[in-house]
Design a protein around this motif. Structure first.
Motif, PDB file in Angstrom:
ATOM      1  N   PHE A 196      28.906  44.819   6.923  1.00 21.86           N
ATOM      2  CA  PHE A 196      29.862  45.703   6.259  1.00 21.86           C
ATOM      3  C   PHE A 196      30.359  45.102   4.940  1.00 21.86           C
ATOM      4  O   PHE A 196      30.088  43.943   4.630  1.00 21.86           O
ATOM      5  CB  PHE A 196      31.032  45.989   7.193  1.00 21.86           C
ATOM      6  CG  PHE A 196      30.645  46.889   8.341  1.00 21.86           C
ATOM      7  CD1 PHE A 196      30.842  48.258   8.253  1.00 21.86           C
ATOM      8  CD2 PHE A 196      30.072  46.367   9.491  1.00 21.86           C
ATOM      9  CE1 PHE A 196      30.481  49.090   9.302  1.00 21.86           C
ATOM     10  CE2 PHE A 196      29.705  47.201  10.535  1.00 21.86           C
ATOM     11  CZ  PHE A 196      29.911  48.565  10.439  1.00 21.86           C
ATOM     12  N   LEU A 197      31.083  45.934   4.234  1.00 24.71           N
ATOM     13  CA  LEU A 197      31.614  45.570   2.927  1.00 24.71           C
ATOM     14  C   LEU A 197      32.323  44.207   2.953  1.00 24.71           C
ATOM     15  O   LEU A 197      33.199  43.974   3.781  1.00 24.71           O
ATOM     16  CB  LEU A 197      32.609  46.653   2.490  1.00 24.71           C
ATOM     17  CG  LEU A 197      33.127  46.574   1.060  1.00 24.71           C
ATOM     18  CD1 LEU A 197      32.022  46.910   0.077  1.00 24.71           C
ATOM     19  CD2 LEU A 197      34.295  47.522   0.883  1.00 24.71           C
ATOM     20  N   ILE A 215      35.117  43.945   6.118  1.00 20.61           N
ATOM     21  CA  ILE A 215      36.114  44.903   6.584  1.00 20.61           C
ATOM     22  C   ILE A 215      35.995  45.105   8.096  1.00 20.61           C
ATOM     23  O   ILE A 215      36.875  45.688   8.703  1.00 20.61           O
ATOM     24  CB  ILE A 215      35.959  46.275   5.877  1.00 20.61           C
ATOM     25  CG1 ILE A 215      34.552  46.834   6.073  1.00 20.61           C
ATOM     26  CG2 ILE A 215      36.290  46.151   4.406  1.00 20.61           C
ATOM     27  CD1 ILE A 215      34.423  48.299   5.694  1.00 20.61           C
ATOM     28  N   GLU A 216      34.902  44.626   8.656  1.00 17.16           N
ATOM     29  CA  GLU A 216      34.676  44.873  10.068  1.00 17.16           C
ATOM     30  C   GLU A 216      34.974  43.620  10.886  1.00 17.16           C
ATOM     31  O   GLU A 216      34.118  43.110  11.624  1.00 17.16           O
ATOM     32  CB  GLU A 216      33.225  45.340  10.287  1.00 17.16           C
ATOM     33  CG  GLU A 216      32.931  45.847  11.669  1.00 17.16           C
ATOM     34  CD  GLU A 216      31.945  44.971  12.421  1.00 17.16           C
ATOM     35  OE1 GLU A 216      31.743  45.227  13.624  1.00 17.16           O
ATOM     36  OE2 GLU A 216      31.377  44.028  11.844  1.00 17.16           O
ATOM     37  N   GLU A 246      43.867  51.320  26.938  1.00 20.39           N
ATOM     38  CA  GLU A 246      42.941  52.119  27.744  1.00 20.39           C
ATOM     39  C   GLU A 246      43.202  53.612  27.546  1.00 20.39           C
ATOM     40  O   GLU A 246      42.294  54.431  27.606  1.00 20.39           O
ATOM     41  CB  GLU A 246      43.072  51.756  29.219  1.00 20.39           C
ATOM     42  CG  GLU A 246      42.268  50.511  29.617  1.00 20.39           C
ATOM     43  CD  GLU A 246      40.798  50.617  29.241  1.00 20.39           C
ATOM     44  OE1 GLU A 246      40.205  51.695  29.463  1.00 20.39           O
ATOM     45  OE2 GLU A 246      40.234  49.640  28.719  1.00 20.39           O
ATOM     46  N   GLY A 249      41.153  55.227  25.106  1.00 18.78           N
ATOM     47  CA  GLY A 249      39.714  55.123  25.310  1.00 18.78           C
ATOM     48  C   GLY A 249      39.205  53.696  25.273  1.00 18.78           C
ATOM     49  O   GLY A 249      38.008  53.463  25.330  1.00 18.78           O
ATOM     50  N   GLY A 251      38.076  49.953  24.093  1.00 20.95           N
ATOM     51  CA  GLY A 251      37.348  49.474  22.921  1.00 20.95           C
ATOM     52  C   GLY A 251      38.235  48.576  22.082  1.00 20.95           C
ATOM     53  O   GLY A 251      39.309  48.171  22.503  1.00 20.95           O
ATOM     54  N   ASP A 252      37.761  48.313  20.875  1.00 19.72           N
ATOM     55  CA  ASP A 252      38.482  47.392  20.010  1.00 19.72           C
ATOM     56  C   ASP A 252      38.956  48.098  18.752  1.00 19.72           C
ATOM     57  O   ASP A 252      38.255  48.964  18.221  1.00 19.72           O
ATOM     58  CB  ASP A 252      37.557  46.239  19.586  1.00 19.72           C
ATOM     59  CG  ASP A 252      37.594  45.111  20.597  1.00 19.72           C
ATOM     60  OD1 ASP A 252      38.421  45.182  21.520  1.00 19.72           O
ATOM     61  OD2 ASP A 252      36.796  44.176  20.447  1.00 19.72           O
ATOM     62  N   ILE A 253      40.131  47.701  18.302  1.00 19.37           N
ATOM     63  CA  ILE A 253      40.556  48.103  16.969  1.00 19.37           C
ATOM     64  C   ILE A 253      40.146  46.952  16.059  1.00 19.37           C
ATOM     65  O   ILE A 253      40.504  45.807  16.302  1.00 19.37           O
ATOM     66  CB  ILE A 253      42.072  48.332  16.901  1.00 19.37           C
ATOM     67  CG1 ILE A 253      42.476  49.420  17.888  1.00 19.37           C
ATOM     68  CG2 ILE A 253      42.480  48.713  15.487  1.00 19.37           C
ATOM     69  CD1 ILE A 253      43.975  49.589  18.014  1.00 19.37           C
ATOM     70  N   VAL A 254      39.373  47.280  15.047  1.00 19.95           N
ATOM     71  CA  VAL A 254      38.817  46.239  14.193  1.00 19.95           C
ATOM     72  C   VAL A 254      39.505  46.265  12.839  1.00 19.95           C
ATOM     73  O   VAL A 254      39.557  47.294  12.174  1.00 19.95           O
ATOM     74  CB  VAL A 254      37.305  46.462  14.025  1.00 19.95           C
ATOM     75  CG1 VAL A 254      36.721  45.431  13.097  1.00 19.95           C
ATOM     76  CG2 VAL A 254      36.633  46.429  15.372  1.00 19.95           C
ATOM     77  N   TYR A 255      40.037  45.120  12.460  1.00 15.86           N
ATOM     78  CA  TYR A 255      40.764  45.024  11.208  1.00 15.86           C
ATOM     79  C   TYR A 255      39.919  44.330  10.151  1.00 15.86           C
ATOM     80  O   TYR A 255      39.092  43.468  10.475  1.00 15.86           O
ATOM     81  CB  TYR A 255      42.048  44.224  11.418  1.00 15.86           C
ATOM     82  CG  TYR A 255      43.037  44.931  12.311  1.00 15.86           C
ATOM     83  CD1 TYR A 255      43.967  45.811  11.785  1.00 15.86           C
ATOM     84  CD2 TYR A 255      43.013  44.738  13.686  1.00 15.86           C
ATOM     85  CE1 TYR A 255      44.856  46.475  12.592  1.00 15.86           C
ATOM     86  CE2 TYR A 255      43.916  45.410  14.514  1.00 15.86           C
ATOM     87  CZ  TYR A 255      44.832  46.267  13.958  1.00 15.86           C
ATOM     88  OH  TYR A 255      45.707  46.929  14.766  1.00 15.86           O
ATOM     89  N   GLU A 320      44.507  51.549   4.836  1.00 15.10           N
ATOM     90  CA  GLU A 320      43.613  51.922   5.924  1.00 15.10           C
ATOM     91  C   GLU A 320      42.927  53.238   5.629  1.00 15.10           C
ATOM     92  O   GLU A 320      43.410  54.047   4.840  1.00 15.10           O
ATOM     93  CB  GLU A 320      44.410  52.029   7.240  1.00 15.10           C
ATOM     94  CG  GLU A 320      45.080  50.720   7.601  1.00 15.10           C
ATOM     95  CD  GLU A 320      45.846  50.789   8.915  1.00 15.10           C
ATOM     96  OE1 GLU A 320      45.874  51.858   9.537  1.00 15.10           O
ATOM     97  OE2 GLU A 320      46.416  49.757   9.301  1.00 15.10           O
ATOM     98  N   THR A 321      41.805  53.438   6.299  1.00 12.67           N
ATOM     99  CA  THR A 321      41.057  54.675   6.142  1.00 12.67           C
ATOM    100  C   THR A 321      41.963  55.871   6.417  1.00 12.67           C
ATOM    101  O   THR A 321      42.716  55.867   7.372  1.00 12.67           O
ATOM    102  CB  THR A 321      39.876  54.691   7.137  1.00 12.67           C
ATOM    103  OG1 THR A 321      38.972  53.675   6.746  1.00 12.67           O
ATOM    104  CG2 THR A 321      39.164  56.034   7.113  1.00 12.67           C
TER     105      THR A 321
END
Lengths: 350, 344
Positions: A196-197, A215-216, A246, A249, A251-255, A320-321
């Motif tokens: 990623f970028l 960014i990932e 949970e 959903g 998973g991970d929040i990626v900063y 953030e996006t």
């Protein structure tokens, strides 16, 4: 063992932080901000505070700042597309060159007295800082640069499309001295180890390699040496992530990993992420040594003092996006951490 | 598996056997869950997120790694946050606290049971068989005695009458008389039904012993076939019972006969609501509205989306543009934009 202390700077910038740099000797550091100012702070030894010495207003948001040959000289770059020399004593600003797009980064190489600026017009400007009357040379890049870092002999430019160019600083110096018309070629061209970028680049103090972040939520460490053996050593790892609840959903929040800085003495490095944390890594042992208490907002910039005693941390909301609007107003803070004697010392490769 | 909901009301032994957390009194399905809970909630380093096994371990970690002193256990109840007690799972819980906890569990259990019984009219779990019997037994003794007395009186009168008539009738009447006495006790649920004859079954039969072949047919037209002498009680209640689950309904005499087939007492009103819904559905169908179906579809879609997300699971990137940097986006905002002309 000296205890580690951390304190917040009393008069932080009014808006998001773009860069932090420490002076060559004194415990001073510069912070450039989107509020169009460059702030000069001095850490009062032993008193756990840093005082604002001066703020230097620019025409436009300042995207990068670095010290020059001494603690009274600095270089800035920003949205107004200019690369400037800033006299920290008089506040005098001298335009060195002009890009056709905003200038993202400036880097000063004390070993070669070179000032390099990288702009979104996809060029580098190389100035001979020892003789600024000499014209700069322009190096075209294949993509927009996003991060720039210099070691003793190398310059690493990270661009869009995962492009990484490494320039040899002595070559650049001779090119600018001879004012060559043919821009010097990169010493190495690489593809980023990260998918990623690229967000940040920092070079090892021992001139052996560099780290990049994306960014990932990932950091890569690699070596300049082009031999297969050295290249086999490179690695990347995930960091600055959080498990999502949970209910959402899982998973991970990626900063994004916004900032990287190597410790000048121990060669370990710090990473700062959008999750508001700063982690200290041992590049040799491939281990995380520390993770500091979460900051209230995203970590935008990091810098170690040249003696490795202090770590300055710029904190402001992360972009953030999906953000329609952004303001770092009121939430921008600068923290200074005085490190314990061995706090950043790695254990060495295992 | 753990998540498969067992019974909603576990019994006391199960409750007491559940491991629980000393710090917050929460109880868990098994020890593993408890330990992971403790690591996540009470022994997690707030500086770096490292999970330690015990409060002592966390204290040492804080001390060595962060040069800080752990003051108390996080997320603990006010008087349980001390570091002096070394807890790991269920180990180390002081005896008095353990007793207190068990006492509380027991108390809560009985309280919940009583509340449930009061709310539903159901007997406590595990007492389903004895429960209703007990209830009726409580109510019946006097009645029973009274009836027995009445019966005996009648029987005596009968016997006297029979003694005056044919002798062979006596043993038959005796058998019929013997049956009614145990009958209400053995099948107590039978008599409160509104559909039942108001009197004790078998009683009339016993009352008309002189004409066994004809009288029963006249009194009870339902069975049709002439009842076998001596077994009128058995043949009689069956047809009179409402269809459905007579056994299940047995404990709930007061229930309206219409809902008899539907086990639990709470379902009476629920079914009524359902009936209303159905009415509403019919009315809506008449009006050409299909909200129910739409809603269901919507739910299905949501489920589908959730399943899709689950499948993807993985990661959500806070910043996901792989070509344009956050700074470039910020540079486009009016707040930071810089126009050459304006400054020139």
């Amino acid at each position: 063992m000296a205890p580690a202390t951390q304190f917040e700077v009393a008069q932080p910038p009014n808006d998001a932080i773009s860069a932090i740099d420490f002076a060559p000797e004194a415990p001073r550091f510069l912070v450039s901000s989107w509020d169009k100012n460059v702030y000069l702070y001095e850490i009062a030894s032993g008193s756990e505070q840093a005082t604002l010495i001066n703020a230097f207003e620019h025409r436009a948001p300042v995207l990068s700042v670095c010290f020059g040959a001494n603690q009274d000289e600095a270089f800035t770059a920003g949205m107004d597309r200019q690369v400037k020399k800033l006299n920290l004593v008089t506040g005098e600003q001298t335009v060195l060159s002009k890009h056709s797009e905003p200038v993202r980064c400036v880097v000063y190489s004390s070993e070669h007295s070179l000032l390099i600026s990288a702009s979104w017009d996809s060029t580098l400007h190389v100035h001979n800082a020892a003789n600024l009357s000499q014209p700069h040379i322009t190096i075209p890049l294949p993509g927009k640069p996003h991060a720039l870092a210099a070691s003793r002999t190398k310059l690493v430019v990270a661009m869009t499309a995962r492009l990484v160019h490494i320039y040899d600083l002595p070559t650049l110096l001779s090119a600018v001295r001879s004012n060559t018309q043919t821009p010097p070629q990169p010493w190495q061209q690489r593809e980023s180890s990260l998918k990623f970028l690229t967000r940040a680049v920092a070079c090892m103090p021992n001139d052996a390699g560099y780290a990049t972040s994306s960014i990932e939520g990932r950091v890569a460490v690699e070596w300049f040496d082009d031999s297969a053996e050295s290249q086999a050593r490179k690695y990347a790892f995930k960091c600055h992530r959080q498990a999502a609840p949970e209910a959402e959903g899982g998973g991970d929040i990626v900063y994004p990993v916004n900032a990287l800085a190597f410790h000048p003495i121990y060669g370990t490095f710090a990473s700062g992420g959008g999750d508001g944390t700063v982690a200290l890594w041992d590049a040799e042992a491939k281990r995380r040594m520390r993770q500091y208490q979460r900051f209230p907002d995203s970590v935008a910039a990091l810098a170690f003092s040249r003696d490795g005693r202090y770590l300055a941390i710029g904190v402001c909301p992360g972009f953030e996006t999906g953000m329609e609007d952004y303001s770092g107003e009121g939430r921008t803070k600068v923290f200074v951490r005085e490190l314990g004697e061995t706090e950043a010392k790695g254990k060495g490769a295992k | 598996m753990g998540h498969k909901k067992k019974r909603s009301h576990p019994d006391l032994e199960e409750l007491l056997a559940r491991p629980w957390c000393y710090y917050c009194e929460r109880d868990f399905e098994d020890l593993k869950l408890l330990i992971s809970h403790q690591k996540a909630k009470h022994f997690k380093c707030e500086r770096c997120g490292k999970r330690l096994n015990t409060a002592g371990g966390l204290s040492v970690h804080m001390n060595q790694v962060h040069k800080e002193t752990l003051q108390c256990v996080e997320n603990a109840l006010p008087n349980r946050s001390g570091l002096d007690i070394e807890i790991f799972g269920m180990e180390g819980v002081p005896e008095d606290i353990l007793q207190q906890h068990n006492q509380r569990i027991i108390q809560n259990f009985y309280q919940a049971q009583a509340e449930r019984a009061a709310a539903t009219g159901n007997p406590p779990r595990g007492h389903a068989v004895q429960g209703p019997a007990k209830k009726i037994k409580y109510e019946t003794p006097e009645e029973l005695k009274k009836r027995l007395a009445e019966h005996r009186a009648k029987f005596a009168a009968q016997k006297a009458a029979a003694a005056n008539g044919t002798a062979p009738q006596v043993p038959q009447a005796d058998g019929a008389a013997a049956a009614p006495a145990p009958f209400p006790a053995a099948q107590p649920p039978a008599y409160p039904y509104p559909a039942m004859p108001p009197t004790v079954p078998g009683y009339p039969a016993a009352a008309i012993p002189p004409f066994p072949p004809t009288a029963p047919a006249g009194v009870y037209p339902a069975p049709g076939a002439p009842p076998v002498p001596g077994a009128p009680g058995a043949s009689f209640p069956l047809p009179a019972r409402p269809p459905g689950a007579p056994g299940a309904g047995a404990a709930l005499p007061q229930r309206p006969p219409f809902y008899n087939g539907a086990g639990a007492p709470g379902e009476g009103p629920v079914q009524k609501v359902g009936g209303d819904d159905i009415d509403q559905l019919i009315r809506m169908a008449e009006a050409g509205i299909k909200p129910q179906a739409q809603q269901q579809q919507g739910e299905k879609k949501e489920e589908g989306a959730a399943a899709g997300e689950k499948k993807k699971k993985e990661v959500r990137m806070v910043y996901a543009d792989t070509e344009v940097s956050p700074e470039e986006k910020m540079a486009l905002l009016p707040r930071y934009r810089w126009v050459e002309e304006a400054a020139a």
